[in-house]
Scaffold this motif. Structure first.
Motif, PDB file in Angstrom:
ATOM      1  N   ASP A  32     102.153 -35.157  34.750  1.00  0.00           N
ATOM      2  CA  ASP A  32     102.066 -34.149  35.809  1.00  0.00           C
ATOM      3  C   ASP A  32     102.466 -32.755  35.311  1.00  0.00           C
ATOM      4  O   ASP A  32     101.798 -31.775  35.601  1.00  0.00           O
ATOM      5  N   LEU A  33     103.553 -32.663  34.563  1.00  0.00           N
ATOM      6  CA  LEU A  33     104.020 -31.359  34.093  1.00  0.00           C
ATOM      7  C   LEU A  33     102.986 -30.692  33.178  1.00  0.00           C
ATOM      8  O   LEU A  33     102.759 -29.489  33.262  1.00  0.00           O
ATOM      9  N   LEU A  34     102.328 -31.449  32.318  1.00  0.00           N
ATOM     10  CA  LEU A  34     101.329 -30.868  31.401  1.00  0.00           C
ATOM     11  C   LEU A  34     100.141 -30.279  32.147  1.00  0.00           C
ATOM     12  O   LEU A  34      99.507 -29.354  31.665  1.00  0.00           O
ATOM     13  N   ARG A  35      99.835 -30.800  33.335  1.00  0.00           N
ATOM     14  CA  ARG A  35      98.715 -30.261  34.110  1.00  0.00           C
ATOM     15  C   ARG A  35      98.977 -28.848  34.613  1.00  0.00           C
ATOM     16  O   ARG A  35      98.088 -28.178  35.098  1.00  0.00           O
ATOM     17  N   SER A  36     100.202 -28.386  34.474  1.00  0.00           N
ATOM     18  CA  SER A  36     100.560 -27.025  34.884  1.00  0.00           C
ATOM     19  C   SER A  36     100.246 -25.988  33.809  1.00  0.00           C
ATOM     20  O   SER A  36     100.324 -24.804  34.057  1.00  0.00           O
ATOM     21  N   PHE A  37      99.919 -26.438  32.590  1.00  0.00           N
ATOM     22  CA  PHE A  37      99.645 -25.539  31.477  1.00  0.00           C
ATOM     23  C   PHE A  37      98.148 -25.364  31.273  1.00  0.00           C
ATOM     24  O   PHE A  37      97.362 -26.262  31.543  1.00  0.00           O
ATOM     25  N   GLY A  38      97.778 -24.202  30.773  1.00  0.00           N
ATOM     26  CA  GLY A  38      96.377 -23.949  30.461  1.00  0.00           C
ATOM     27  C   GLY A  38      96.276 -22.901  29.366  1.00  0.00           C
ATOM     28  O   GLY A  38      97.268 -22.273  28.977  1.00  0.00           O
ATOM     29  N   ILE A  39      95.070 -22.721  28.888  1.00  0.00           N
ATOM     30  CA  ILE A  39      94.829 -21.743  27.839  1.00  0.00           C
ATOM     31  C   ILE A  39      93.440 -21.147  28.038  1.00  0.00           C
ATOM     32  O   ILE A  39      92.525 -21.844  28.492  1.00  0.00           O
ATOM     33  N   GLN A  40      93.317 -19.871  27.769  1.00  0.00           N
ATOM     34  CA  GLN A  40      92.018 -19.197  27.747  1.00  0.00           C
ATOM     35  C   GLN A  40      91.915 -18.510  26.398  1.00  0.00           C
ATOM     36  O   GLN A  40      92.893 -17.918  25.929  1.00  0.00           O
ATOM     37  N   ALA A  41      90.746 -18.564  25.798  1.00  0.00           N
ATOM     38  CA  ALA A  41      90.556 -17.908  24.508  1.00  0.00           C
ATOM     39  C   ALA A  41      89.163 -17.300  24.453  1.00  0.00           C
ATOM     40  O   ALA A  41      88.224 -17.817  25.054  1.00  0.00           O
ATOM     41  N   ASN A  42      89.064 -16.189  23.746  1.00  0.00           N
ATOM     42  CA  ASN A  42      87.787 -15.497  23.603  1.00  0.00           C
ATOM     43  C   ASN A  42      87.749 -14.866  22.223  1.00  0.00           C
ATOM     44  O   ASN A  42      88.692 -14.182  21.825  1.00  0.00           O
ATOM     45  N   TYR A  43      86.689 -15.103  21.501  1.00  0.00           N
ATOM     46  CA  TYR A  43      86.488 -14.500  20.180  1.00  0.00           C
ATOM     47  C   TYR A  43      85.099 -13.870  20.153  1.00  0.00           C
ATOM     48  O   TYR A  43      84.136 -14.476  20.615  1.00  0.00           O
ATOM     49  N   THR A  44      85.013 -12.666  19.639  1.00  0.00           N
ATOM     50  CA  THR A  44      83.719 -12.003  19.499  1.00  0.00           C
ATOM     51  C   THR A  44      83.549 -11.526  18.069  1.00  0.00           C
ATOM     52  O   THR A  44      84.437 -10.862  17.522  1.00  0.00           O
ATOM     53  N   TYR A  45      82.414 -11.881  17.492  1.00  0.00           N
ATOM     54  CA  TYR A  45      82.025 -11.395  16.170  1.00  0.00           C
ATOM     55  C   TYR A  45      80.856 -10.451  16.379  1.00  0.00           C
ATOM     56  O   TYR A  45      79.873 -10.808  17.019  1.00  0.00           O
ATOM     57  N   LEU A  46      80.970  -9.228  15.866  1.00  0.00           N
ATOM     58  CA  LEU A  46      79.916  -8.241  16.027  1.00  0.00           C
ATOM     59  C   LEU A  46      79.683  -7.553  14.693  1.00  0.00           C
ATOM     60  O   LEU A  46      80.540  -6.826  14.194  1.00  0.00           O
ATOM     61  N   ASN A  47      78.536  -7.804  14.115  1.00  0.00           N
ATOM     62  CA  ASN A  47      78.175  -7.193  12.840  1.00  0.00           C
ATOM     63  C   ASN A  47      77.153  -6.105  13.143  1.00  0.00           C
ATOM     64  O   ASN A  47      75.964  -6.376  13.246  1.00  0.00           O
ATOM     65  N   ALA A  48      77.638  -4.873  13.309  1.00  0.00           N
ATOM     66  CA  ALA A  48      76.775  -3.777  13.745  1.00  0.00           C
ATOM     67  C   ALA A  48      76.789  -2.664  12.704  1.00  0.00           C
ATOM     68  O   ALA A  48      77.839  -2.262  12.236  1.00  0.00           O
ATOM     69  N   LYS A  49      75.611  -2.185  12.360  1.00  0.00           N
ATOM     70  CA  LYS A  49      75.487  -1.106  11.374  1.00  0.00           C
ATOM     71  C   LYS A  49      74.482  -0.072  11.862  1.00  0.00           C
ATOM     72  O   LYS A  49      73.615  -0.370  12.672  1.00  0.00           O
ATOM     73  N   THR A  50      74.632   1.132  11.325  1.00  0.00           N
ATOM     74  CA  THR A  50      73.707   2.207  11.652  1.00  0.00           C
ATOM     75  C   THR A  50      73.537   3.100  10.427  1.00  0.00           C
ATOM     76  O   THR A  50      74.310   3.005   9.475  1.00  0.00           O
ATOM     77  N   GLY A  51      72.542   3.953  10.456  1.00  0.00           N
ATOM     78  CA  GLY A  51      72.291   4.850   9.332  1.00  0.00           C
ATOM     79  C   GLY A  51      73.105   6.134   9.438  1.00  0.00           C
ATOM     80  O   GLY A  51      73.176   6.745  10.493  1.00  0.00           O
ATOM     81  N   PHE A  52      73.724   6.524   8.338  1.00  0.00           N
ATOM     82  CA  PHE A  52      74.478   7.777   8.256  1.00  0.00           C
ATOM     83  C   PHE A  52      73.790   8.691   7.257  1.00  0.00           C
ATOM     84  O   PHE A  52      73.394   8.255   6.172  1.00  0.00           O
ATOM     85  N   PRO A  53      73.674   9.985   7.578  1.00  0.00           N
ATOM     86  CA  PRO A  53      73.034  10.913   6.642  1.00  0.00           C
ATOM     87  C   PRO A  53      73.934  11.201   5.442  1.00  0.00           C
ATOM     88  O   PRO A  53      75.143  11.328   5.575  1.00  0.00           O
ATOM     89  N   ASN A  54      73.336  11.273   4.281  1.00  0.00           N
ATOM     90  CA  ASN A  54      74.033  11.647   3.050  1.00  0.00           C
ATOM     91  C   ASN A  54      73.783  13.125   2.763  1.00  0.00           C
ATOM     92  O   ASN A  54      72.870  13.733   3.316  1.00  0.00           O
ATOM     93  N   ALA A  55      74.577  13.694   1.876  1.00  0.00           N
ATOM     94  CA  ALA A  55      74.447  15.114   1.527  1.00  0.00           C
ATOM     95  C   ALA A  55      73.074  15.429   0.932  1.00  0.00           C
ATOM     96  O   ALA A  55      72.576  16.539   1.073  1.00  0.00           O
ATOM     97  N   ASP A  56      72.425  14.436   0.298  1.00  0.00           N
ATOM     98  CA  ASP A  56      71.115  14.669  -0.329  1.00  0.00           C
ATOM     99  C   ASP A  56      69.946  14.467   0.643  1.00  0.00           C
ATOM    100  O   ASP A  56      68.784  14.522   0.241  1.00  0.00           O
ATOM    101  N   GLY A  57      70.245  14.184   1.940  1.00  0.00           N
ATOM    102  CA  GLY A  57      69.189  14.009   2.928  1.00  0.00           C
ATOM    103  C   GLY A  57      68.786  12.560   3.154  1.00  0.00           C
ATOM    104  O   GLY A  57      68.046  12.261   4.081  1.00  0.00           O
ATOM    105  N   SER A  58      69.235  11.642   2.323  1.00  0.00           N
ATOM    106  CA  SER A  58      68.934  10.223   2.510  1.00  0.00           C
ATOM    107  C   SER A  58      69.912   9.630   3.532  1.00  0.00           C
ATOM    108  O   SER A  58      70.799  10.320   4.040  1.00  0.00           O
ATOM    109  N   PHE A  59      69.744   8.337   3.849  1.00  0.00           N
ATOM    110  CA  PHE A  59      70.609   7.660   4.804  1.00  0.00           C
ATOM    111  C   PHE A  59      71.229   6.429   4.158  1.00  0.00           C
ATOM    112  O   PHE A  59      70.608   5.770   3.328  1.00  0.00           O
TER     113      PHE A  59
END
Length: 178
Positions: A32-59
């Motif tokens: 009965d006592l253990l039924r009073s406990f709980g857990i929530q967990a959330n994990y997010t993996y996000l591999n996000a990239k974008t283009g950045f300008p270089n001094a020579d005009g490339s990205f």
């Protein structure tokens, strides 16, 4: 999820993400006592990239500013009779804060957010009144940003840009229902 491509004016971006929320509580044949406990967990993996300008005009394709690759939360719960407790830990991985190619210098800033541990308690002592106590940022770890610079072909050097200690808060009180 499949990677997504996004073409904006002069910017190429790509991202892939995988959130994984989960909840669990003891039930069934558990004491009965253990039924009073709980857990929530959330994990997010996000591999996000974008283009950045270089001094020579490339990205160059690099991490999107302000986006962490790893983020997770875990919550321990206890609820039994008039008592309710929640202990929450939140953590976000490092992220790129600034990226600049200054022709003779490649400059970056990387932020390393601190983990946060918060506590929330409630004691309901009548149908219409509850005592509460909350505490935030119990660990008190700092948010740190470092910068790396390599001016004029010199070897790159790392320095602490700023160190921010966020406040800890403690509050207590009574809630009434009319």
């Amino acid at each position: 999820m499949k990677p997504a491509a996004l073409l904006l004016p002069l910017v190429l971006g790509a991202a892939s993400a995988a959130p994984a929320p989960e909840k669990a509580a003891f039930a069934g044949a558990a004491p009965d006592l253990l039924r009073s406990f709980g857990i929530q967990a959330n994990y997010t993996y996000l591999n996000a990239k974008t283009g950045f300008p270089n001094a020579d005009g490339s990205f160059t394709l690099d991490r999107i500013l302000g986006v962490s690759k790893h983020t997770y939360n875990i919550v321990g719960l206890f609820e039994r009779g008039p008592v309710s407790l929640r202990l929450t830990y939140n953590k976000r991985g490092k992220f790129l804060a600034t990226r600049q190619d200054r022709s003779d210098d490649f400059y970056t800033e990387e932020a390393k957010p601190a983990g946060r541990l918060d506590l929330s308690t409630n004691l309901t002592f009548s149908k219409n009144a509850t005592f509460f106590f909350d505490a935030t940022n119990l660990l008190g770890d700092p948010f740190r940003t470092t910068f790396t610079s390599a001016r004029g072909g010199a070897p790159s050097a790392d320095f602490v840009r700023f160190l921010r200690f966020e406040e800890q808060t403690f509050s207590a009180g009574l809630r009434f229902r009319l």
